[in-house]
Design a protein around this motif. Structure first.
Motif, PDB file in Angstrom:
ATOM      1  N   GLN A 124      -4.707 -41.829   8.843  1.00 20.59           N
ATOM      2  CA  GLN A 124      -5.760 -41.653   9.828  1.00 20.59           C
ATOM      3  C   GLN A 124      -7.026 -41.090   9.178  1.00 20.59           C
ATOM      4  OE1 GLN A 124      -5.253 -38.320  12.564  1.00 20.59           O
ATOM      5  NE2 GLN A 124      -3.686 -37.444  11.211  1.00 20.59           N
ATOM      6  N   LYS A 126      -9.532 -38.236  10.841  1.00 23.00           N
ATOM      7  CA  LYS A 126      -9.738 -37.403  12.020  1.00 23.00           C
ATOM      8  C   LYS A 126     -11.204 -37.425  12.471  1.00 23.00           C
ATOM      9  CE  LYS A 126      -5.777 -34.348  11.305  1.00 23.00           C
ATOM     10  NZ  LYS A 126      -5.322 -32.934  11.142  1.00 23.00           N
ATOM     11  N   GLY A 163      -1.654 -48.628  17.328  1.00 27.78           N
ATOM     12  CA  GLY A 163      -2.433 -47.553  16.736  1.00 27.78           C
ATOM     13  C   GLY A 163      -3.639 -48.077  15.981  1.00 27.78           C
ATOM     14  N   GLU A 167     -11.773 -44.498  17.680  1.00 32.39           N
ATOM     15  CA  GLU A 167     -11.890 -43.723  18.910  1.00 32.39           C
ATOM     16  C   GLU A 167     -13.147 -42.853  18.896  1.00 32.39           C
ATOM     17  OE1 GLU A 167      -8.833 -41.074  21.538  1.00 32.39           O
ATOM     18  OE2 GLU A 167      -9.072 -40.482  19.448  1.00 32.39           O
ATOM     19  N   ALA A 174     -11.963 -46.096  23.056  1.00 32.67           N
ATOM     20  CA  ALA A 174     -11.076 -46.411  21.946  1.00 32.67           C
ATOM     21  C   ALA A 174     -11.153 -47.915  21.715  1.00 32.67           C
ATOM     22  CB  ALA A 174      -9.651 -45.972  22.229  1.00 32.67           C
ATOM     23  N   THR A 203      -7.712 -43.495  14.478  1.00 34.80           N
ATOM     24  CA  THR A 203      -6.457 -42.891  14.929  1.00 34.80           C
ATOM     25  C   THR A 203      -5.287 -43.364  14.056  1.00 34.80           C
ATOM     26  OG1 THR A 203      -5.985 -44.647  16.526  1.00 34.80           O
ATOM     27  CG2 THR A 203      -7.330 -42.787  17.293  1.00 34.80           C
TER      28      THR A 203
END
Length: 223
Positions: A124, A126, A163, A167, A174, A203
């Motif tokens: 990911q 963040k 996934g 986002e 998203a 994400t």
């Protein structure tokens, strides 16, 4: 004289570039504006063909190394993908890059080198902003290297089974990765002030892999 320009570097340039790109994208019937009042986000489907996407994915596999963060902003587990810069002299890369430039109506000289990114299950990026914070130690180097980042252009290279969304938590948006879709957003508001609502994340991938390429544009000649 007001100290606004000192407090918000490149404010006038960000506002000008924003106007130019906004006009260009709104006039392009192929481009769809993502519904939100708090940021300027646009999408263009079928920007790249399936064959082009496959070729770019193979190129990412060749250059990918563990992704890094700017000095002074490192946090363990914050960005766990693999990434690598492409050779801008490669004719295929140059052609994709020019198409991005033409879509946004920006000069090639403003664009950074295209970066490819690969996310495997669990990986990911963040929530973060693409614009620079002048209070950070990296800012003086980036100011000399082309100034503030204005627009971001991100090309999804494959569908992700589960996934891996891009986002925007402050916008409650998203974006699901779809092969060949070019996502573009203004990192500033119409007034030229960096837009905190453009906070975004990659994400965690749940199933499959996620491949994207990203090109960031500056307010002045990059590099």
């Amino acid at each position: 004289m007001s100290d606004t320009k000192t407090m918000v570097p490149d404010k006038d340039a960000l506002a000008r570039v924003g106007r130019e790109v906004r006009k260009r994208l709104k006039a392009d019937r192929r481009v769809h504006k993502i519904p939100t009042d708090d940021a300027e986000i646009f999408a263009l489907g079928e920007f790249a063909t399936p064959n082009e996407c496959q070729r770019l994915m193979h190129m990412i596999d060749v250059v990918a190394v563990p992704s890094t963060l700017y000095a002074g902003t490192e946090q363990e587990g914050f960005r766990t993908s693999y990434s690598g810069n492409f050779d801008s002299r490669d004719p295929f890369v140059a052609a994709i890059s020019r198409r991005m430039d033409d879509t946004l109506g920006l000069k090639s000289a403003l664009g950074e080198t295209i970066q490819g990114q690969r996310y495997l299950p669990g990986q990911q990026f963040k929530p973060h902003h693409d614009f620079f914070f002048p209070g950070q130690s990296y800012w003086e180097d980036e100011r000399r290297r082309g100034g503030q980042r204005s627009w971001t252009a991100m090309l999804f290279l494959n569908d992700v089974p589960a996934g891996g969304e891009t986002e925007f938590p402050k916008l409650e948006l998203a974006i699901t990765p779809k092969e060949g879709v070019l996502l573009m957003w203004n990192n500033a508001g119409p007034d030229g002030v960096p837009n905190l609502s453009t906070l975004h994340a990659g994400t965690p991938v749940i199933d499959g892999a996620k491949y994207v390429i990203t090109k960031w544009y500056r307010t002045r000649k990059w590099g």
